[in-house]
Write an enzyme that holds these catalytic residues in place. Structure first.
Site, PDB file in Angstrom:
ATOM      1  N   ASP A 215       0.868  -1.178   0.000  1.00 44.11           N
ATOM      2  CA  ASP A 215       0.000   0.000   0.000  1.00 44.11           C
ATOM      3  C   ASP A 215       0.907   1.231   0.000  1.00 44.11           C
ATOM      4  OD1 ASP A 215      -1.341   2.258   0.899  1.00 44.11           O
ATOM      5  OD2 ASP A 215      -2.469   1.216   2.454  1.00 44.11           O
ATOM      6  N   GLN A 218       0.857   6.394   1.310  1.00 46.84           N
ATOM      7  CA  GLN A 218       1.599   7.439   2.023  1.00 46.84           C
ATOM      8  C   GLN A 218       3.048   7.568   1.554  1.00 46.84           C
ATOM      9  OE1 GLN A 218       0.384   9.665   4.046  1.00 46.84           O
ATOM     10  NE2 GLN A 218      -1.660   8.785   4.241  1.00 46.84           N
ATOM     11  N   LYS A 241      -3.209  11.963  -2.873  1.00 49.35           N
ATOM     12  CA  LYS A 241      -2.148  12.122  -1.858  1.00 49.35           C
ATOM     13  C   LYS A 241      -0.812  12.418  -2.535  1.00 49.35           C
ATOM     14  CE  LYS A 241      -4.411   8.804   1.232  1.00 49.35           C
ATOM     15  NZ  LYS A 241      -5.033   9.561   2.305  1.00 49.35           N
ATOM     16  N   CYS A 379      -8.205   6.043  10.752  1.00 47.34           N
ATOM     17  CA  CYS A 379      -8.444   4.782  10.020  1.00 47.34           C
ATOM     18  C   CYS A 379      -7.336   3.769  10.283  1.00 47.34           C
ATOM     19  CB  CYS A 379      -8.588   5.023   8.524  1.00 47.34           C
ATOM     20  SG  CYS A 379      -9.976   6.062   8.105  1.00 47.34           S
TER      21      CYS A 379
HETATM   22  N1  PLP Z   1      -3.618   3.386   2.934  1.00 46.14           N
HETATM   23  C1  PLP Z   1      -3.053   4.349   3.659  1.00 46.14           C
HETATM   24  C2  PLP Z   1      -1.730   4.079   4.322  1.00 46.14           C
HETATM   25  C3  PLP Z   1      -3.673   5.590   3.782  1.00 46.14           C
HETATM   26  O1  PLP Z   1      -3.099   6.553   4.509  1.00 46.14           O
HETATM   27  C4  PLP Z   1      -4.911   5.809   3.127  1.00 46.14           C
HETATM   28  C5  PLP Z   1      -5.631   7.090   3.270  1.00 46.14           C
HETATM   29  O2  PLP Z   1      -5.426   7.828   4.197  1.00 46.14           O
HETATM   30  C6  PLP Z   1      -5.445   4.779   2.370  1.00 46.14           C
HETATM   31  C7  PLP Z   1      -4.776   3.587   2.294  1.00 46.14           C
HETATM   32  C8  PLP Z   1      -6.734   4.940   1.634  1.00 46.14           C
HETATM   33  O3  PLP Z   1      -6.581   5.849   0.616  1.00 46.14           O
HETATM   34  P1  PLP Z   1      -7.836   6.326  -0.243  1.00 46.14           P
HETATM   35  O4  PLP Z   1      -8.855   6.818   0.750  1.00 46.14           O
HETATM   36  O5  PLP Z   1      -7.299   7.394  -1.108  1.00 46.14           O
HETATM   37  O6  PLP Z   1      -8.339   5.147  -0.996  1.00 46.14           O
END
Ligand code: PLP
Length: 420
Positions: A215, A218, A241, A379
């Site tokens: 993932d 970030q 982001k 989250c």
């Molecule tokens: N993964 C990480 C580490 C995140 O910080 C975020 C969002 O803050 C996401 C996944 C999810 O991203 P999105 O809401 O753009 O799908």
């Protein structure tokens, strides 16, 4: 607001190919005020601001080039298709992928993870199989695995953290087994800032035949990524982001993994021929992109990538590192402030609590001074619970933030304390 007297002087790299003040000129929104104060945007972990190059690209596309793609037989459809596919090639180059065919456009990281869970996961997970997920993951890299694990009678196994917010590598090695089908881990934590040893963890997982999904939500805005050097099977990120638009992101998949994947949504774009007797499908990546995608978003993402990669990235990284160190030292001068996570390899995410103050109250006080931070569980509830918390404040810095803004954050926290 005044600069606190106790603050150590900033030790920022100077004249090293990157000047945040020059970059700030590209961001119109950074010049607005909030509650009568100059905006200090420290909510970059949630979303970054957009440079005018991205804003102008989006406006120009809608003003003079809007068309649906792939299926039109006219000039503008061809132009839009070229621009959309050009963005795919730019994303591939940005991630170090060998081919644009390894890139699937998605809404963002969340959709990318769900796509992999629903297609690869449904086809490859069975009873008793395990998915290893470090405890620092964002909910969007936990819940999709829980959903598919339940359906397939597999198990999501958390990998514990060390007190400093690193992933416990001994525990990871112990948990890996031939039952492990997938390791799902982030390239940088959105709460602790930790940058895990992704390449090493991937190599270990591969020894057990497990696939690895990274993932990158970030990471991509903070340091260059090379999916082939990492040997990741999947890599996901969100455009918003990365100084790009919302509603667009990308999923990279290794060619042999992606081409074996079944569709997850049916509709236009993803077929070769449709008949009530038999339907045949397009090849990846189109197979996984049913319906009209976010064409403008993809084109805006290309502009964001071009903007970011036009900078001296090693100089940007050095600047962000120095700014983060400065912020850590500065925040330490605030009485009762507890910073979560101190991994040596980290991005510029600073999550903290202030003794005697509810995180939501802290965020409200900062907002009164024009400083945007986030309060809540971010989250990532398992990561916060590792520190015995349900909520914390997060200041997340980007390349356009400055020591002056860190000073404003610290001064605002101190004046909050002086008011009580
Ligand atoms: N993964 C990480 C580490 C995140 O910080 C975020 C969002 O803050 C996401 C996944 C999810 O991203 P999105 O809401 O753009 O799908």
């Amino acid at each position: 607001m005044t600069t606190p007297e106790t603050l150590p002087p900033p030790e920022m790299p100077t004249g090293a190919g990157f000047d945040p003040e020059t970059v700030r000129r590209d961001f119109p929104v950074l010049h607005r005020t909030v509650n009568g104060h100059p905006l200090v945007w420290l909510d970059n972990g949630a979303t970054t601001q957009k440079p005018r190059q991205v804003i102008e690209t989006l406006a120009a596309y809608y003003a003079s080039a809007n068309s649906n793609i792939h299926r039109g037989a006219h000039s503008m459809a061809r132009e839009a298709t070229e621009a959309y596919e050009g963005s795919r090639a730019a994303v591939a180059a940005f991630l170090g992928a060998a081919s644009p065919d390894s890139i699937v456009f998605v809404r963002g990281t969340t959709e990318a993870v769900n796509l992999v869970a629903q297609t690869w996961g449904r086809a490859n997970l069975g009873a008793g199989d395990e998915i290893l997920v470090p405890a620092l993951e964002h909910h969007s890299n936990i819940v999709p695995w829980q959903l598919i694990a339940k359906e397939r009678r597999a198990r999501v196994v958390p990998v514990p953290l060390l007190p400093d917010g690193r992933i416990d590598q001994d525990a990871f090695a112990d948990l890996l087994s031939y039952r492990t089908q997938l390791v799902a881990l982030s390239h940088a934590s959105n709460v602790l800032g930790t940058i895990p040893a992704v390449r090493e963890m991937t190599a270990l997982a591969h020894r057990y035949g497990a696939r690895v999904l990274v993932d990158g939500a970030q990471s991509v805005a903070h340091f260059p990524v090379d999916v082939q050097a990492l040997d990741a099977d999947f890599y996901a990120f969100s455009g918003h982001k990365l100084f790009g638009p919302t509603g667009i992101g990308a999923l990279y998949g290794k060619p042999e993994v992606l081409t074996a994947m079944r569709p997850w949504q049916g509709g236009g774009n993803m077929i070769d021929s449709v008949d009530f007797g038999r339907t045949t499908f397009a090849a990846v990546p189109h197979l996984l992109e049913a319906g009209t995608g976010n064409i403008a978003g993809a084109i805006g993402l290309h502009a964001a990538i071009d903007w970011l990669t036009s900078l001296d990235r090693p100089a940007v990284e050095a600047y962000e590192k120095a700014l983060t160190e400065y912020a850590v030292r500065s925040l330490a001068t605030v009485p009762g402030l507890r910073l979560l996570g101190s991994a040596p390899e980290r991005i510029s995410v600073l999550t903290f609590t202030v003794a005697g103050y509810d995180p939501a109250t802290v965020a409200e006080c900062l907002d009164q001074d024009g400083i945007a931070v986030r309060a809540g569980h971010h989250c990532a509830q398992p990561a916060l619970r590792h520190y015995g918390l349900e909520s914390a404040v997060r200041a997340s810095l980007a390349l356009y933030n400055t020591p002056r803004e860190v000073d404003a954050l610290v001064a605002s926290l101190q004046s909050m304390q002086q008011r009580d």
